[in-house]
Design an enzyme around this catalytic site. Structure first.
Site, PDB file in Angstrom:
ATOM      1  N   ASP A   1       0.848  -1.209   0.000  1.00  0.00           N
ATOM      2  CA  ASP A   1       0.000   0.000   0.000  1.00  0.00           C
ATOM      3  C   ASP A   1       0.880   1.255   0.000  1.00  0.00           C
ATOM      4  O   ASP A   1       0.639   2.200  -0.749  1.00  0.00           O
ATOM      5  CB  ASP A   1      -0.883   0.050   1.262  1.00  0.00           C
ATOM      6  CG  ASP A   1      -1.858  -1.105   1.376  1.00  0.00           C
ATOM      7  OD1 ASP A   1      -3.063  -0.875   1.338  1.00  0.00           O
ATOM      8  OD2 ASP A   1      -1.400  -2.257   1.498  1.00  0.00           O
TER       9      ASP A   1
ATOM     10  N   THR B   1      -6.904  -4.524   0.683  1.00  0.00           N
ATOM     11  CA  THR B   1      -5.756  -4.812   1.563  1.00  0.00           C
ATOM     12  C   THR B   1      -6.020  -5.978   2.519  1.00  0.00           C
ATOM     13  O   THR B   1      -5.181  -6.859   2.678  1.00  0.00           O
ATOM     14  CB  THR B   1      -5.408  -3.552   2.398  1.00  0.00           C
ATOM     15  OG1 THR B   1      -5.062  -2.513   1.490  1.00  0.00           O
ATOM     16  CG2 THR B   1      -4.250  -3.812   3.342  1.00  0.00           C
TER      17      THR B   1
HETATM   18  N1  A3P Z   1     -15.242  -0.483   8.559  1.00  0.00           N
HETATM   19  C1  A3P Z   1     -14.250  -0.178   7.725  1.00  0.00           C
HETATM   20  N2  A3P Z   1     -13.055   0.236   8.199  1.00  0.00           N
HETATM   21  C2  A3P Z   1     -12.029   0.543   7.365  1.00  0.00           C
HETATM   22  N3  A3P Z   1     -12.110   0.455   6.011  1.00  0.00           N
HETATM   23  C3  A3P Z   1     -13.271   0.039   5.497  1.00  0.00           C
HETATM   24  C4  A3P Z   1     -14.391  -0.303   6.300  1.00  0.00           C
HETATM   25  N4  A3P Z   1     -15.401  -0.681   5.493  1.00  0.00           N
HETATM   26  C5  A3P Z   1     -14.927  -0.583   4.243  1.00  0.00           C
HETATM   27  N5  A3P Z   1     -13.654  -0.151   4.222  1.00  0.00           N
HETATM   28  C6  A3P Z   1     -12.756   0.073   3.066  1.00  0.00           C
HETATM   29  O1  A3P Z   1     -13.500   0.076   1.860  1.00  0.00           O
HETATM   30  C7  A3P Z   1     -12.844  -0.718   0.875  1.00  0.00           C
HETATM   31  C8  A3P Z   1     -13.784  -1.822   0.456  1.00  0.00           C
HETATM   32  O2  A3P Z   1     -14.108  -2.595   1.591  1.00  0.00           O
HETATM   33  P1  A3P Z   1     -14.653  -4.082   1.462  1.00  0.00           P
HETATM   34  O3  A3P Z   1     -13.592  -4.850   0.760  1.00  0.00           O
HETATM   35  O4  A3P Z   1     -14.894  -4.518   2.856  1.00  0.00           O
HETATM   36  O5  A3P Z   1     -15.900  -3.967   0.644  1.00  0.00           O
HETATM   37  C9  A3P Z   1     -11.556  -1.250   1.503  1.00  0.00           C
HETATM   38  O6  A3P Z   1     -10.495  -0.434   1.032  1.00  0.00           O
HETATM   39  P2  A3P Z   1      -8.907  -0.783   1.247  1.00  0.00           P
HETATM   40  O7  A3P Z   1      -8.696  -2.210   1.000  1.00  0.00           O
HETATM   41  O8  A3P Z   1      -8.283   0.110   0.210  1.00  0.00           O
HETATM   42  O9  A3P Z   1      -8.566  -0.341   2.631  1.00  0.00           O
HETATM   43  C10 A3P Z   1     -11.840  -1.119   2.978  1.00  0.00           C
HETATM   44  O10 A3P Z   1     -10.735  -0.880   3.783  1.00  0.00           O
HETATM   45 MG    MG Z   2      -7.218   0.545   3.566  1.00  0.00          MG
HETATM   46 MG    MG Z   3      -6.474   0.950  -0.014  1.00  0.00          MG
END
Ligand code: A3P
Ligand code: MG
Ligand code: MG
Ligand code: MG
Length: 323
Positions: free
Chosen positions: A54, A125
């Protein structure tokens, strides 16, 4: 050819190349094995992980954009630029430049000062950080997202998927408002007889499940598929899923900016779960506090909005007091 192109086409042509370079940085680090994972401190219950991939991909994207467009452009990225990589990309995607004449009149002479570039250097991530084995199915959920907003609304975006069916350079989908969504040559279509709805794999809540149950009862979610990453879920819509539903907080502006431009270019829509448009101006809150609803062009966005219970919408405020 880039000299003849307008600022927006140059920015997207560069962002396509930069996203692919960042994909290379991610692959090198995942191959190396030591992800140097840290927890940025999530909302308490869920960890908010960050890996060396990242950080280094963020460095590659920010330094490359600055190298091409100068230091004055506004970039809002998910991570800091604390991990060095020598990979700085200054090239332009010739396909984007070749479509310069299709650029709508109102986007031809935009002032770079009115532009905000939203960067998610690695989306998905948690999936790669937590996977015991980095299988092809896990790696496919990783994307690099570069969204371009003008006066608060997305006008272009790039989704690069570094790992895709063993292709050396993965695949890259990009869009410019009024020009269209491109890079779909490798996109295969799923069967649309069943309405597949994609949602979070790692950030599930009771509210997410309640929204999916309500949609299922209305015949709008026959099958629910839980996968990581906002970018990957939008890729799944391009491949035939009906919708991406996330009736919860936590998804950020850098997750949705590129996704919104790409989906709009195919005739689909992205709003929060109450139907409100998202604001991408500099200085706005980073969280999409009202949740996320993305629909394919072949389903009715309003049907999905109407079927999500009001109680769930009311429990998700549009704004939060503090980021
Ligand atoms: N409760 C939470 N806390 C932190 N990040 C969240 C979150 N819900 C969703 N996200 C972020 O939204 C993106 C899609 O989430 P998901 O895969 O759960 O659908 C991910 O991005 P990143 O992987 O870039 O951090 C994730 O971290
Ligand atoms: Mg993230
Ligand atoms: Mg990210
Ligand atoms: Mg993300």
């Amino acid at each position: 050819m880039w000299m003849r192109s307008c600022f927006l086409h140059r920015l997207v042509a560069s962002s396509v190349k930069i996203s692919e370079a960042a994909g290379g940085v991610i692959k090198d680090i995942l191959c190396d094995g030591d992800l140097k994972i840290i927890d940025k401190g999530g909302s308490g219950k869920t960890a908010d992980l960050q890996t060396e991939a990242d950080r280094a991909a963020q460095y590659c994207i920010v330094k490359s954009l600055h190298a091409v467009f100068g230091d004055k452009i506004t970039i809002i990225g998910e991570e800091e630029t604390t991990s060095f990589t020598p990979r700085i990309e200054k090239g332009f995607c010739s396909k984007v430049l070749s479509l310069n004449d299709k650029c709508p009149e109102n986007l031809r002479d935009i002032n770079p000062e009115d532009v905000v570039i939203w960067v998610d250097p690695l989306d998905g991530t948690v999936e790669i950080a937590n996977a015991a084995k980095k299988s092809a199915a896990v790696l496919a959920q990783v994307t690099v997202l570069i969204g371009i907003a003008y006066r608060g609304r997305p006008i272009a975006g790039v989704i690069h998927q570094p790992y895709y069916e063993g292709r050396e350079n993965g695949r890259t989908v990009w869009a410019i408002n009024g020009v269209g969504t491109y890079g779909m040559d490798y996109v295969k279509e799923d069967n649309k007889e069943q309405k597949i709805v994609v949602t979070t794999r790692s950030h599930g809540t009771s509210s997410v499940d309640a929204a999916l149950d309500a949609l299922n009862k209305k015949g709008l979610a026959d099958t629910v598929v839980r996968v990581g990453g906002a970018g990957y879920k939008v890729m799944r819509i391009l491949e035939g899923a009906a919708a991406y539903v996330f009736a919860s907080q936590g998804c950020k502006k850098w997750d949705t900016a590129a996704c919104e431009a790409v989906i709009e270019g195919t005739g689909g829509r992205l709003t929060d779960i109450s139907g409100r448009l998202l604001n991408y101006e500099k200085g706005v809150q980073l969280n999409n506090t009202g949740g996320v609803l993305v629909t394919a062009c072949w389903v009715d966005h309003q049907d999905y909005l109407n079927s999500i219970p009001d109680a769930l919408k009311e429990a998700l405020p549009e704004f939060q007091a503090k980021n």
